[in-house]
Design a protein around this motif. Structure first.
Motif, short mmCIF file in Angstrom:
data_model
loop_
_atom_site.label_atom_id
_atom_site.label_comp_id
_atom_site.label_asym_id
_atom_site.label_seq_id
_atom_site.Cartn_x
_atom_site.Cartn_y
_atom_site.Cartn_z
N HIS A 1 -11.37 -10.68 -8.49
CA HIS A 1 -10.53 -9.62 -7.94
C HIS A 1 -11.27 -8.31 -8.15
CE1 HIS A 1 -7.03 -12.28 -7.60
NE2 HIS A 1 -7.49 -12.82 -8.72
N THR B 1 -8.60 -4.07 -4.63
CA THR B 1 -9.03 -3.69 -3.29
C THR B 1 -9.42 -4.89 -2.43
OG1 THR B 1 -11.25 -3.27 -4.12
CG2 THR B 1 -9.76 -1.37 -3.93
N HIS B 2 -10.05 -5.88 -3.04
CA HIS B 2 -10.42 -7.08 -2.31
C HIS B 2 -10.73 -8.19 -3.32
CE1 HIS B 2 -14.22 -4.97 -3.07
NE2 HIS B 2 -14.84 -6.13 -2.94
N HIS C 1 -13.19 -12.08 -3.97
CA HIS C 1 -14.32 -12.90 -3.56
C HIS C 1 -14.23 -14.23 -4.29
CE1 HIS C 1 -18.38 -14.14 -2.59
NE2 HIS C 1 -18.60 -14.34 -3.87
#
Length: 118
Positions: free
Chosen positions: A96, A84-85, A87
């Motif tokens: 992830h 989904t995103h 960092h």
């Protein structure tokens, strides 16, 4: 220049920027676009759900993080490209995320799975 309808191929009359011959053809075109994008979203959401359940299973109930070998995830058919995103932390390591769970490539063979703190 012969312009034709995108759906039924009938010759177009009227404005030069006209794409469809009538509202039926216009609606059919947009209905097909919505269907195609909805199908793609359903497929990707299925991959995300599967990845999430694999991470949850490996993490267990009472743990906040665990290290596993990459081949364990591959055997369970984990799809690394779906998340989904992401960092990047202060040590330049990329996490992830799939919703509140994350994984990071700890080494070539090991993956660190982490549950996000609330």
């Amino acid at each position: 220049m012969d312009r034709k309808c995108k759906i039924c191929e009938k010759p177009l009359k009227g404005r030069t920027d006209k794409i469809f011959c009538n509202t039926y053809c216009k609606n059919q075109y947009h209905k097909h676009l919505r269907y195609a994008s909805k199908q793609a979203a359903i497929e990707i959401n299925g991959y995300l759900k599967r990845n999430y359940s694999i991470l949850t299973e490996l993490l267990g109930n009472n743990k906040s993080q665990v290290k596993v070998y990459r081949n364990v995830l591959e055997k369970k058919k984990f799809r690394f490209m779906y998340h989904t995103h992401f960092h990047i932390n202060s040590h330049n390591k990329m996490f992830h995320y799939i919703y509140d769970l994350a994984w990071m490539e700890f080494s070539d063979d090991e993956i660190l799975i982490v549950k996000k703190r609330k």
